[in-house]
Enzyme design. Structure first.
Site, PDB file in Angstrom:
ATOM      1  N   GLN A   1      28.490 -30.669  49.155  1.00  0.00           N
ATOM      2  CA  GLN A   1      28.046 -32.042  48.903  1.00  0.00           C
ATOM      3  C   GLN A   1      29.148 -32.830  48.203  1.00  0.00           C
ATOM      4  O   GLN A   1      29.065 -34.044  48.103  1.00  0.00           O
ATOM      5  CB  GLN A   1      26.805 -32.042  47.998  1.00  0.00           C
ATOM      6  CG  GLN A   1      25.565 -31.453  48.620  1.00  0.00           C
ATOM      7  CD  GLN A   1      24.414 -31.315  47.626  1.00  0.00           C
ATOM      8  OE1 GLN A   1      23.919 -30.213  47.419  1.00  0.00           O
ATOM      9  NE2 GLN A   1      23.994 -32.400  46.990  1.00  0.00           N
TER      10      GLN A   1
ATOM     11  N   PHE B   1      20.378 -29.639  48.863  1.00  0.00           N
ATOM     12  CA  PHE B   1      19.344 -29.737  47.823  1.00  0.00           C
ATOM     13  C   PHE B   1      19.907 -29.623  46.413  1.00  0.00           C
ATOM     14  O   PHE B   1      19.192 -29.251  45.489  1.00  0.00           O
ATOM     15  CB  PHE B   1      18.243 -28.682  48.051  1.00  0.00           C
ATOM     16  CG  PHE B   1      17.629 -28.750  49.429  1.00  0.00           C
ATOM     17  CD1 PHE B   1      16.890 -29.864  49.807  1.00  0.00           C
ATOM     18  CD2 PHE B   1      17.822 -27.739  50.349  1.00  0.00           C
ATOM     19  CE1 PHE B   1      16.343 -29.957  51.083  1.00  0.00           C
ATOM     20  CE2 PHE B   1      17.275 -27.823  51.627  1.00  0.00           C
ATOM     21  CZ  PHE B   1      16.537 -28.928  51.996  1.00  0.00           C
TER      22      PHE B   1
ATOM     23  N   GLU C   1      26.279 -29.112  45.334  1.00  0.00           N
ATOM     24  CA  GLU C   1      26.944 -30.197  44.618  1.00  0.00           C
ATOM     25  C   GLU C   1      28.167 -29.643  43.891  1.00  0.00           C
ATOM     26  O   GLU C   1      29.253 -30.176  43.995  1.00  0.00           O
ATOM     27  CB  GLU C   1      25.982 -30.873  43.628  1.00  0.00           C
ATOM     28  CG  GLU C   1      26.682 -31.988  42.841  1.00  0.00           C
ATOM     29  CD  GLU C   1      25.772 -32.788  41.919  1.00  0.00           C
ATOM     30  OE1 GLU C   1      24.547 -32.788  42.125  1.00  0.00           O
ATOM     31  OE2 GLU C   1      26.299 -33.437  40.997  1.00  0.00           O
TER      32      GLU C   1
ATOM     33  N   ARG D   1      19.272 -35.449  31.969  1.00  0.00           N
ATOM     34  CA  ARG D   1      18.217 -36.053  32.795  1.00  0.00           C
ATOM     35  C   ARG D   1      16.830 -35.558  32.347  1.00  0.00           C
ATOM     36  O   ARG D   1      15.856 -36.300  32.426  1.00  0.00           O
ATOM     37  CB  ARG D   1      18.460 -35.787  34.286  1.00  0.00           C
ATOM     38  CG  ARG D   1      17.657 -36.690  35.186  1.00  0.00           C
ATOM     39  CD  ARG D   1      18.040 -36.514  36.649  1.00  0.00           C
ATOM     40  NE  ARG D   1      19.102 -37.392  37.095  1.00  0.00           N
ATOM     41  CZ  ARG D   1      18.921 -38.655  37.486  1.00  0.00           C
ATOM     42  NH1 ARG D   1      17.720 -39.200  37.476  1.00  0.00           N
ATOM     43  NH2 ARG D   1      19.944 -39.377  37.882  1.00  0.00           N
TER      44      ARG D   1
ATOM     45  N   ARG E   1      17.352 -30.769  43.483  1.00  0.00           N
ATOM     46  CA  ARG E   1      16.463 -31.922  43.698  1.00  0.00           C
ATOM     47  C   ARG E   1      15.599 -32.259  42.472  1.00  0.00           C
ATOM     48  O   ARG E   1      14.659 -31.533  42.152  1.00  0.00           O
ATOM     49  CB  ARG E   1      15.572 -31.619  44.900  1.00  0.00           C
ATOM     50  CG  ARG E   1      15.155 -32.831  45.692  1.00  0.00           C
ATOM     51  CD  ARG E   1      14.489 -32.399  46.960  1.00  0.00           C
ATOM     52  NE  ARG E   1      14.356 -33.508  47.897  1.00  0.00           N
ATOM     53  CZ  ARG E   1      13.972 -33.380  49.161  1.00  0.00           C
ATOM     54  NH1 ARG E   1      13.691 -32.200  49.651  1.00  0.00           N
ATOM     55  NH2 ARG E   1      13.876 -34.429  49.940  1.00  0.00           N
TER      56      ARG E   1
ATOM     57  N   PHE F   1      17.045 -32.581  39.403  1.00  0.00           N
ATOM     58  CA  PHE F   1      18.148 -32.478  38.441  1.00  0.00           C
ATOM     59  C   PHE F   1      17.673 -32.515  36.982  1.00  0.00           C
ATOM     60  O   PHE F   1      18.162 -33.305  36.182  1.00  0.00           O
ATOM     61  CB  PHE F   1      19.116 -33.637  38.724  1.00  0.00           C
ATOM     62  CG  PHE F   1      20.553 -33.403  38.314  1.00  0.00           C
ATOM     63  CD1 PHE F   1      21.383 -32.596  39.064  1.00  0.00           C
ATOM     64  CD2 PHE F   1      21.085 -34.024  37.185  1.00  0.00           C
ATOM     65  CE1 PHE F   1      22.713 -32.411  38.703  1.00  0.00           C
ATOM     66  CE2 PHE F   1      22.413 -33.842  36.807  1.00  0.00           C
ATOM     67  CZ  PHE F   1      23.228 -33.032  37.583  1.00  0.00           C
TER      68      PHE F   1
ATOM     69  N   THR G   1      23.697 -40.002  35.920  1.00  0.00           N
ATOM     70  CA  THR G   1      23.606 -40.310  34.489  1.00  0.00           C
ATOM     71  C   THR G   1      25.003 -40.433  33.877  1.00  0.00           C
ATOM     72  O   THR G   1      25.168 -41.068  32.844  1.00  0.00           O
ATOM     73  CB  THR G   1      22.786 -39.243  33.739  1.00  0.00           C
ATOM     74  OG1 THR G   1      23.410 -37.977  33.935  1.00  0.00           O
ATOM     75  CG2 THR G   1      21.361 -39.204  34.262  1.00  0.00           C
TER      76      THR G   1
ATOM     77  N   GLU H   1      15.100 -37.463  45.807  1.00  0.00           N
ATOM     78  CA  GLU H   1      14.548 -36.566  44.790  1.00  0.00           C
ATOM     79  C   GLU H   1      13.155 -36.926  44.263  1.00  0.00           C
ATOM     80  O   GLU H   1      12.332 -36.030  44.048  1.00  0.00           O
ATOM     81  CB  GLU H   1      15.516 -36.492  43.597  1.00  0.00           C
ATOM     82  CG  GLU H   1      16.846 -35.886  43.940  1.00  0.00           C
ATOM     83  CD  GLU H   1      17.849 -36.113  42.821  1.00  0.00           C
ATOM     84  OE1 GLU H   1      18.357 -37.241  42.697  1.00  0.00           O
ATOM     85  OE2 GLU H   1      18.094 -35.163  42.066  1.00  0.00           O
TER      86      GLU H   1
END
Ligand code: MTE
Ligand code: HPA
Ligand code: MOS
Length: 733
Positions: free
Chosen positions: A193, A224, A228, A306, A338, A340, A436, A688
């Site tokens: 990703q 998902f 990342e 988060r 998903r 996070f 964020t 998400e």
């Protein structure tokens, strides 16, 4: 149907492991730790090296640059050297002429370990002071104000909650293929990703400038969040292998190695305390979150943040303090998934409200409704809720799906039945869109119009099934107004659009879409100026040919950065999000109280998609995320032994949601007239937020079970996942 869907169903879409293997291609099999914590006393690779087909065995000693892949905290070596901190941690890589030879030789590697005691529980890690980063406290009240608010409360309820982790179970496992190019350059086809993350880390490990590394991503068979940050090591292994041997190297994990060696959703433990007034309004809320981060930081600090931002869910809380600890344990480094960290933060306050409702003898949905955020309310981190659809979403769901009628029918069912009980779970969602980390909220696009009128759109967005390609195409079409068939979305490559953020945070279409829009608008302006000069109606191909003849530039690059974002971590205050996504799900479940089994009968959702760029895709995102959320909270039971070994290491021991576990009746409607002025063409991020509707299923099942077992000594049942096994134990003590 999108182009992608047609190709997928015909089996024509290529994934990384399907790419034609280049001449002389070799295959890497990564040898990983079998223990969760220990010292590496000696590594024996001679026998493996002599095995048939083996080309080379790589260890930390072969790294020309830094043996370090940590993105936020430099605490994760590519290859373990003197010690190992989790099962599945890479130690060496066998390169061989076939994947089978590489795997067979891997079995011949031996390590002399000195085993050390592992820590697997986040609370235990916290007791020992093993934190990844300093703990954070966020809130709109100091301790004195909070204590005072609790003193004035009519009821105060306290408890704990815990949540398990979750396997990503993308259909396509982690895979990458690296091939040396002339002049010391390297091309990596990565299943990631975050192509730029791969480029940056590979450059650091290989000791090359980023400009010498090209990372290309066609598509992923699902990410998902699991790709990342955690696609990076596998791509880097392939690149290192290619650098050292001078031959192409493919690294493609099998399901079991993927499950053992890659991170998952973070398990959390939490303490909570909630105070309410007579009416049921929340007057005070306090929580401590223990994040099980695993052995290294990976993205844990961002995920922790988060959790804090979503710690009060969809509610306004006048006095709150939430403390979050990122706890270092000897498990695989947990990673983005998903939501996070948002889902974990929200589950805790929903647990608190559900308990408070029981203590007060009220229906939980009444307490939820009166505490929802209102336009202009402040989140505990100072941001003002504007464009707030929390109440609208809830009310529309309640009306459209007759919440009062559902409540009556559930209550009537429970009066009439002994063995089967039914429960209702309402779940309002409020989810912030933007990375964020403010810096990451930027994107680029490069658009070419070729002389035949065909259009090529390149961005940093990665297609992983979420439909970003179709959305970008729709945006380009909207602005250029040529036939949509003329527009193609390019394979994502670090050579076309540089310095990109990963496709994540549900912001892929927002950020890249804005960049595409800006680039297309500039091209459109040039073409409009030409049209005005031509003073006649000109079809697209002729217009483009004329523009070229007139020596008008038919390419345009653009950059977008989300305005008005800022956050001060010292003060824990600012505007981390461009906007929030809202919605409400109403779930009914029926429990067979003799057997502990249950069905999720219906999930009815009103969701705020803004002005959707692609309603069918967005509906699919809501339904898919819902299934994943229900899976996390009910079926998917990630288990580790006390020794830190993954027990649920295959699909035989890890239950994934399937058609049988899906709710019988899922309805999704989008909030009307909900244009979002803060994102591209009035849309909202979608990927998400709907996952958290799954939390409603948890509380529906729990509510049903508590109709059967009303005695107080049954425990609070605030431990997810609520598997049939756990439910049976609860029902029958
Ligand atoms: N949908 C599919 N089919 N496959 C995926 O891997 N990833 C999810 C979501 N939906 C995913 C998906 C996650 S974690 C995110 S952050 C978003 O898609 C990312 O894509 P977007 O930003 O383009 O929405
Ligand atoms: N969401 C998803 N992925 C991320 C984020 C975020 O807020 N920050 C860094 N990676
Ligand atoms: Mo999604 S967890 O932000 O990749």
């Amino acid at each position: 149907m999108s182009l992608d869907a047609a190709q997928h169903t015909r089996g024509e879409s290529l994934f990384t492991d399907d790419l034609p293997e280049p001449e002389g291609c070799t295959f890497g099999a990564v040898f990983t730790s079998t223990i969760a914590h220990g010292k590496v006393l000696a590594l024996h690779t001679d026998e493996a090296l002599a095995a048939p087909g083996v080309v080379r065995i790589l260890t930390a000693a072969d790294v020309p640059g830094e043996n370090q892949i940590g993105a936020i905290v430099p605490d994760e070596p590519l290859f373990a050297e003197t010690d190992v901190h989790h099962e599945g941690q890479p130690i060496a890589m066998v390169i061989a002429t076939t994947p089978e030879a590489a795997r067979a030789a891997r079995h011949l590697i031996r390590v002399d370990f000195k085993e050390l005691e592992p820590v697997t529980c986040p609370r235990e890690a916290a007791r020992r002071g093993h934190f990844i980063v300093p703990s954070r406290t966020l809130g709109n009240a100091n301790q004195a104000k909070l204590t005072d608010a609790f003193k004035k409360a009519h009821v105060v309820v306290e408890g704990t909650a815990s949540m398990g982790g979750q396997e990503h179970l993308y259909l396509e496992n982690q895979a990458s293929l690296a091939a040396p190019l002339e002049g010391g350059r390297m091309r990596i086809f990565a299943g990631t990703q975050g192509p730029t993350a791969v480029q940056r880390v590979a450059a650091r490990v290989l000791d090359l400038p980023m400009s010498a590394i090209e990372v290309e991503v066609k598509r992923l068979g699902g990410g998902f969040g699991g790709k990342e940050d955690q696609a990076t090591p596998w791509a880097t292994f392939a690149a290192l292998g290619a650098l050292v041997t001078g031959r192409p190297v493919k690294v493609a994990l099998q399901r079991e190695e993927d499950m053992i060696s890659t991170g998952k959703r973070h398990p959390y433990d939490a303490d909570w305390k909630i105070g309410l007034d007579e009416e049921g309004k929340i007057v005070a809320y306090e929580a401590t979150l223990f994040q099980n981060a695993g052995a290294s930081a990976d993205l844990s600090p961002a995920i922790l943040e988060r959790s804090l931002f979503h710690g009060t869910g969809s509610y306004f809380v006048p006095a709150t303090r939430i403390t979050a600890h990122s706890c270092r344990t000897n498990l695989v480094p947990f990673t983005a998934f998903r939501g996070f960290g948002g889902p974990q933060g929200m589950f805790v306050i929903e647990s608190a409200l559900a308990r408070a409702a029981e203590v007060m003898g009220r229906n939980p949905e009444e307490l939820q409704a009166i505490n929802l955020l209102t336009e202009g309310d402040r989140f505990p981190f100072g941001q003002i809720a504007d464009g707030c659809h929390a109440r609208r979403g809830f009310q529309e769901a309640a009306e459209r799906y007759d919440l009062a009628g559902q409540r009556n029918s559930v209550d009537a069912f429970n009066t009439a039945n002994v063995r089967h009980k039914r429960g209702l779970g309402v779940m309002p969602v409020c989810f912030g869109i933007s990375f964020t980390n403010t810096m990451m909220n930027q994107a680029g696009a490069l658009v070419h119009i070729y002389t035949d009128g065909s259009v090529h759109v390149a961005t940093g967005a990665v297609e992983m099934g979420q439909g970003v390609t179709a959305k970008l195409r729709a945006i380009a079409h909207h602005v250029l107004e040529c036939d949509i068939e003329r527009i193609t979305i390019a394979t994502t490559s670090t050579t076309t659009v540089a310095n990109t953020s990963p496709t994540a945070a549900s912001a892929g279409a927002d950020l890249n879409g804005m960049a595409v829009k800006i680039a297309c608008e500039q091209l459109r302006q040039r073409l409009d100026d030409l049209r005005a000069k031509l003073d006649r109606k000109t079809a697209w191909p002729e217009l483009i040919a004329t523009a070229h003849a007139e020596r008008i530039h038919l390419s345009c690059g653009a950059h977008y950065s989300t305005p008005k974002l800022e956050y001060n971590k010292e003060l824990e205050s600012g505007n981390p999000f461009a906007y929030h996504v809202f919605g409400t799900a109403i779930t009914q479940a029926t429990v067979d109280c003799l057997r502990g089994t249950y069905t999720i009968d219906s999930v009815h959702i009103v969701h705020d998609a803004g002005r959707s760029l692609a309603p069918l895709i967005d509906q699919g995102q809501v339904e898919g995320a819902l299934a994943q959320g229900i899976g996390w909270l009910t079926l998917e039971d990630l288990q580790f032994s006390d020794q830190g070994r993954l027990l649920s290491r295959a699909l035989a021991t890890y239950k994934a949601p399937d058609i049988y576990s899906s709710p019988g009746d899922v309805r999704v409607t989008f909030l009307e007239d909900a244009d979002n002025p803060t994102a591209v063409l009035g849309s909202k991020g979608i990927g998400e937020p709907p996952l958290m509707y799954g939390i409603g299923a948890y509380f529906a099942i729990r509510a049903a079970a508590r109709q059967f077992r009303t005695r107080a000594n049954g425990g609070d049942l605030l431990q997810a996942p609520l598997t049939p096994e756990r439910l049976l134990m609860y029902l029958h003590g």
